[in-house]
Design an enzyme around this catalytic site. Sequence first.
Site, short mmCIF file in Angstrom:
data_model
loop_
_atom_site.label_atom_id
_atom_site.label_comp_id
_atom_site.label_asym_id
_atom_site.label_seq_id
_atom_site.Cartn_x
_atom_site.Cartn_y
_atom_site.Cartn_z
N ALA A 80 23.62 -8.75 -47.69
CA ALA A 80 23.79 -7.54 -46.90
C ALA A 80 22.80 -6.46 -47.34
O ALA A 80 22.55 -6.29 -48.52
CB ALA A 80 25.21 -7.02 -47.07
N ALA B 245 0.82 -1.22 0.00
CA ALA B 245 0.00 0.00 0.00
C ALA B 245 0.85 1.26 0.00
O ALA B 245 0.34 2.36 -0.19
CB ALA B 245 -0.94 -0.01 1.20
N GLN C 38 -6.26 -0.85 1.34
CA GLN C 38 -6.10 -0.22 2.64
C GLN C 38 -6.31 1.27 2.40
O GLN C 38 -5.47 1.93 1.81
CB GLN C 38 -4.70 -0.49 3.20
CG GLN C 38 -4.50 0.06 4.60
CD GLN C 38 -3.04 0.04 5.03
OE1 GLN C 38 -2.14 0.01 4.19
NE2 GLN C 38 -2.81 0.07 6.32
N LYS D 296 5.31 2.13 -6.66
CA LYS D 296 6.65 1.60 -6.41
C LYS D 296 6.81 0.14 -6.80
O LYS D 296 7.80 -0.23 -7.46
CB LYS D 296 7.00 1.78 -4.93
CG LYS D 296 8.35 1.20 -4.59
CD LYS D 296 8.92 1.74 -3.30
CE LYS D 296 8.26 1.15 -2.09
NZ LYS D 296 8.92 1.57 -0.85
N TYR E 173 17.13 -5.68 -42.24
CA TYR E 173 15.92 -5.68 -41.40
C TYR E 173 14.97 -6.76 -41.90
O TYR E 173 14.56 -6.75 -43.07
CB TYR E 173 15.21 -4.32 -41.45
CG TYR E 173 13.87 -4.40 -40.74
CD1 TYR E 173 13.82 -4.66 -39.36
CD2 TYR E 173 12.66 -4.30 -41.42
CE1 TYR E 173 12.61 -4.80 -38.70
CE2 TYR E 173 11.45 -4.43 -40.77
CZ TYR E 173 11.43 -4.69 -39.40
OH TYR E 173 10.24 -4.84 -38.75
N ARG F 59 9.52 8.43 -2.41
CA ARG F 59 10.93 8.68 -2.73
C ARG F 59 11.36 8.16 -4.09
O ARG F 59 12.44 8.48 -4.57
CB ARG F 59 11.82 8.08 -1.63
CG ARG F 59 11.98 9.00 -0.44
CD ARG F 59 13.01 8.48 0.53
NE ARG F 59 12.50 7.37 1.31
CZ ARG F 59 13.28 6.44 1.87
NH1 ARG F 59 14.58 6.46 1.68
NH2 ARG F 59 12.75 5.47 2.59
N ASN G 266 19.89 -17.63 -48.01
CA ASN G 266 20.96 -16.67 -47.76
C ASN G 266 20.43 -15.27 -48.04
O ASN G 266 19.99 -14.97 -49.16
CB ASN G 266 22.15 -16.96 -48.67
CG ASN G 266 23.32 -16.05 -48.33
OD1 ASN G 266 24.10 -16.34 -47.44
ND2 ASN G 266 23.41 -14.94 -49.04
C1 UD1 Z 1 8.95 -2.23 8.98
C2 UD1 Z 1 8.96 -2.99 10.31
C3 UD1 Z 1 10.37 -3.04 10.87
C4 UD1 Z 1 11.30 -3.68 9.85
C5 UD1 Z 1 11.23 -2.95 8.51
C6 UD1 Z 1 11.98 -3.74 7.47
C7 UD1 Z 1 6.79 -2.59 11.40
C8 UD1 Z 1 6.08 -1.80 12.41
N1 UD1 Z 1 8.08 -2.30 11.23
O1 UD1 Z 1 9.32 -0.89 9.28
O2 UD1 Z 1 10.40 -3.78 12.07
O3 UD1 Z 1 12.63 -3.69 10.35
O4 UD1 Z 1 9.86 -2.85 8.07
O5 UD1 Z 1 12.06 -3.01 6.30
O6 UD1 Z 1 6.22 -3.46 10.80
N2 UD1 Z 1 2.69 -0.88 4.48
C9 UD1 Z 1 1.38 -0.89 4.09
N3 UD1 Z 1 0.47 -0.20 4.82
C10 UD1 Z 1 0.81 0.50 5.94
C11 UD1 Z 1 2.17 0.50 6.31
C12 UD1 Z 1 3.08 -0.19 5.58
O7 UD1 Z 1 1.02 -1.52 3.09
O8 UD1 Z 1 -0.08 1.08 6.55
C13 UD1 Z 1 3.67 -1.62 3.70
C14 UD1 Z 1 4.64 -0.70 2.96
O9 UD1 Z 1 4.20 -0.45 1.65
C15 UD1 Z 1 5.93 -1.50 2.98
C16 UD1 Z 1 5.82 -2.35 4.23
O10 UD1 Z 1 4.46 -2.39 4.57
O11 UD1 Z 1 6.00 -2.36 1.87
C17 UD1 Z 1 6.65 -1.81 5.39
O12 UD1 Z 1 6.26 -0.51 5.71
P1 UD1 Z 1 7.32 0.59 6.10
O13 UD1 Z 1 6.57 1.86 6.36
O14 UD1 Z 1 8.43 0.62 5.15
O15 UD1 Z 1 7.82 0.01 7.51
P2 UD1 Z 1 9.17 0.35 8.26
O16 UD1 Z 1 8.95 1.54 9.12
O17 UD1 Z 1 10.29 0.35 7.31
#
Ligand code: UD1
Length: 450
Positions: free
Chosen positions: A367, A13, A78, A25, A353, A18, A364
């Site tokens: 060229a 989600a 979500q 992504k 081509y 970035r 054959n």
């Molecule tokens: C999360 C973990 C952390 C871990 C890290 C590894 C939790 C609370 N933390 O942190 O322990 O070390 O990943 O990279 O789980 N996502 C959703 N919906 C949301 C939130 C996140 O779909 O509401 C998805 C994001 O798209 C992503 C993944 O879940 O693919 C992780 O979310 P992100 O915000 O990157 O979590 P981190 O803070 O990096």
Amino acid sequence: MVERSCLTVVLAAGEGTRMKSALPKVMHAIAGRPMLGHVLSAAKEAGSGRLALVLGPAMEQVRAYAGQAAAGAALFEQGERLGTAHAVLAARDALREGADDVVVLYGDTPLIAADTLRKVRAALAEGADIVVLGFRAADPFGYGRLILDSAGELAAIREEREASEAEKQVDLCNSGVLAFAGAHMPALVEAIGNDNAKGEFYLTDAVEIGRARGLKLVVIECPETEVMGVNSRAELARAESLMQERLRAAALAGGVTMTDPSSVFLSFDTVLGRDVTIEPNVFFGPGVSVGEGAAIRGFSHLEGARIGQDAQIGPFARLRPGAEIGLGAKVGNFVEIKKSDIAAGAKVNHLTYIGDASIGAGANIGAGTITCNYDGYNKAKTVIGARAFIGSNSSLVAPVTIGDGAYVGSGSVITKDVSGGALAVERSQQIERAGWADRFNEIGARKKRT
Ligand code: UD1
Ligand code: MG
């Protein structure tokens, strides 16, 4: 043993701000396939019969892709990003259907290997209630830390913001891959609150809750490179390079010779037979297979092409989708081939081509031959028979058929079919004037201004 059922929930989600991209992504590709595709395929390979995908609002491209790459996957939205636990619960309906194993993966962690997921599932099969996939981070900053008790048992996962100074020293980190015995789902995740620094529902809190309930917690470790997340273009490039290393290593192990593997770019689905040799600077887009003993010479660019045994391609060849190169056929330098069959032993060696054509065995193609396959509106087909000889610098204006063993004189513009065994020449008669050049040069030398 009865096989355990498995549901994999893929979280995707995140907006991926970035990446600075119009594309969601998880749709950014590595090795020719969207990151999400790599994750879905690892899950399937590890035996996950069911897949649930959690998306953000307005991710139509992801929906369309999932529909085609994982037709049976259940899609959930979500609405608001309230944390990883909240995201998992978006797939509540899938969780309620039940599964022996429930595995949670991130859509932006494309290097996760099926073997590792098998290990995670094996731990569940051996009685674990929660399995956390951990790794030793070179720089743990930002990751959830795996906090072990004095007996070395997993006690909690502490997010960076909540971690004490001592906990921040821990380098064993949460990869994000968590797996649960299905019997505890969704209840375990529903018990998670959001009383923390970010006000988010942390899936990682399932560990402390599980421990309090006397559940069995297990940590499995994997290399950091396998669980790197992609949040920026720089990380995308790094993931690409790690994936390329993996694909090249597999090709070499499978009996392929590469002079300089680091300059060969493979796709996730490139199929290379034994004793294929690949010279430096070759690019394989998706959908290429190369038969045993074939040689792909330097600076060739191939996508959607099937290359037969012992064929020779390049240097500097371009094979586009639908190019089918037969046994021992040769495609040489500065030749482009699209949607065409080149039968066994045929040669298309230079500056040519070939599009929407079929070329018979042993033909054959000289060229500079061009199949004129497009009139600005429609494409038409060129058929060249077996053993036909097309003289250099010929234009074959499609639709047109050249019979078996026919001969086309160099420089011809062929607009009508040529019968088998016949000669077709289309050019004006050559004339000759005796002594003309000598006289021309004499006069020229006299008139030349110094
Ligand atoms: C999360 C973990 C952390 C871990 C890290 C590894 C939790 C609370 N933390 O942190 O322990 O070390 O990943 O990279 O789980 N996502 C959703 N919906 C949301 C939130 C996140 O779909 O509401 C998805 C994001 O798209 C992503 C993944 O879940 O693919 C992780 O979310 P992100 O915000 O990157 O979590 P981190 O803070 O990096
Ligand atoms: Mg993250």
